[in-house]
Design a protein around this motif. Sequence first.
Motif, mmCIF file in Angstrom:
data_model
loop_
_atom_site.group_PDB
_atom_site.id
_atom_site.type_symbol
_atom_site.label_atom_id
_atom_site.label_comp_id
_atom_site.label_asym_id
_atom_site.label_seq_id
_atom_site.Cartn_x
_atom_site.Cartn_y
_atom_site.Cartn_z
ATOM 1 N N PHE A 186 0.830 -1.203 0.000
ATOM 2 C CA PHE A 186 0.000 0.000 0.000
ATOM 3 C C PHE A 186 0.868 1.259 0.000
ATOM 4 O O PHE A 186 0.424 2.321 0.417
ATOM 5 C CB PHE A 186 -0.912 0.013 1.233
ATOM 6 C CG PHE A 186 -1.952 -1.067 1.271
ATOM 7 C CD1 PHE A 186 -3.214 -0.866 0.737
ATOM 8 C CD2 PHE A 186 -1.674 -2.309 1.842
ATOM 9 C CE1 PHE A 186 -4.181 -1.859 0.769
ATOM 10 C CE2 PHE A 186 -2.633 -3.310 1.892
ATOM 11 C CZ PHE A 186 -3.897 -3.083 1.347
ATOM 12 N N LEU B 14 3.167 -0.435 4.075
ATOM 13 C CA LEU B 14 2.355 0.778 4.110
ATOM 14 C C LEU B 14 3.263 2.002 4.188
ATOM 15 O O LEU B 14 2.983 2.981 4.852
ATOM 16 C CB LEU B 14 1.376 0.747 5.285
ATOM 17 C CG LEU B 14 0.289 -0.336 5.212
ATOM 18 C CD1 LEU B 14 0.615 -1.499 6.137
ATOM 19 C CD2 LEU B 14 -1.076 0.222 5.581
ATOM 20 N N VAL C 25 2.100 5.775 3.569
ATOM 21 C CA VAL C 25 0.651 5.752 3.395
ATOM 22 C C VAL C 25 0.038 6.962 4.094
ATOM 23 O O VAL C 25 0.535 7.433 5.114
ATOM 24 C CB VAL C 25 0.048 4.430 3.942
ATOM 25 C CG1 VAL C 25 0.077 4.403 5.460
ATOM 26 C CG2 VAL C 25 -1.361 4.216 3.432
ATOM 27 N N SER D 105 4.807 6.825 7.399
ATOM 28 C CA SER D 105 3.354 6.891 7.211
ATOM 29 C C SER D 105 2.789 8.100 7.946
ATOM 30 O O SER D 105 3.376 8.593 8.915
ATOM 31 C CB SER D 105 2.688 5.606 7.712
ATOM 32 O OG SER D 105 3.010 5.389 9.076
#
Length: 279
Positions: free
Chosen positions: A191, A211, A214, A234
């Motif tokens: 992601f 992630l 993200v 993130s």
Amino acid sequence: MDAGELLERYNAGERDFREVDLEGAFLGGSSFDGINLRESQLSRVTLTGASLKQANFREADLSYANLQADLSEANLISCDLTEANLTNAQLTYGGLRAANLSKAQLVSADLSSATLNEAVLREADLAHAILTDAFIGRANLTQANLEGANLSNANLTSTILIGANLKGANFSHAIMHGVNATGAIADHADFSQAKLNSANFTNVKLRRAILRKVQMAWTTMRGADLSEAQLFRSKLYWSNFTNVNLTQAVLLDATVDQVNFHNAIFDGTILPEGFNGAT
């Protein structure tokens, strides 16, 4: 009309065959580029190896059809493609808005830049399919199989992914605002730099998921398993991480603001500098 008549008339230059009944016909290996079969009855038709570039199937019944063919730029809007076989099909830039693809076989199909908004793909098999740059907003992919699929740069705004298999799928740079992926399995999925605002990832398995960078705001991750997940840099704002498993997860250089970590597991977790526990 039978298959022979259709082929003869097409080869003579005719293109408009709307509302014809060709149920169960065999048309494999033929070229029907630009044909108009709008609202036609084509259930169980065989078009294996056919060329159907820019064909118009809008609102046609293609249920149980064999469509392992070149459907580049084809119009399949509002078609019934229930349990159709589109394995390895070429559907680049295809229009599939509001199409019914329940239990359809789309393994390794190329749907790059296709439009699938509001399509129904319940229990469809999209393993290793290519959906780069596709628009999948408000589509229903409940219990669909997207294992190993490539959805980089795809727009999945408000898409339903409840109980879906997302193992190893690539969602890098995808727009996933408002996605409902409750109970999905997304182990090893990527992601990176995806946008996940107002999403529902309750009880999602994200073990060893990536992630990185993200963006996540007003999202619920309640009960999610993020063990060994990578969340480098993130950005996590106003989100619910209650009961989340972050065992050996990496949040190095992450921005964490107004996130609820009540009862979260931090066993061996690498946390960002200055992190002071549950908010």
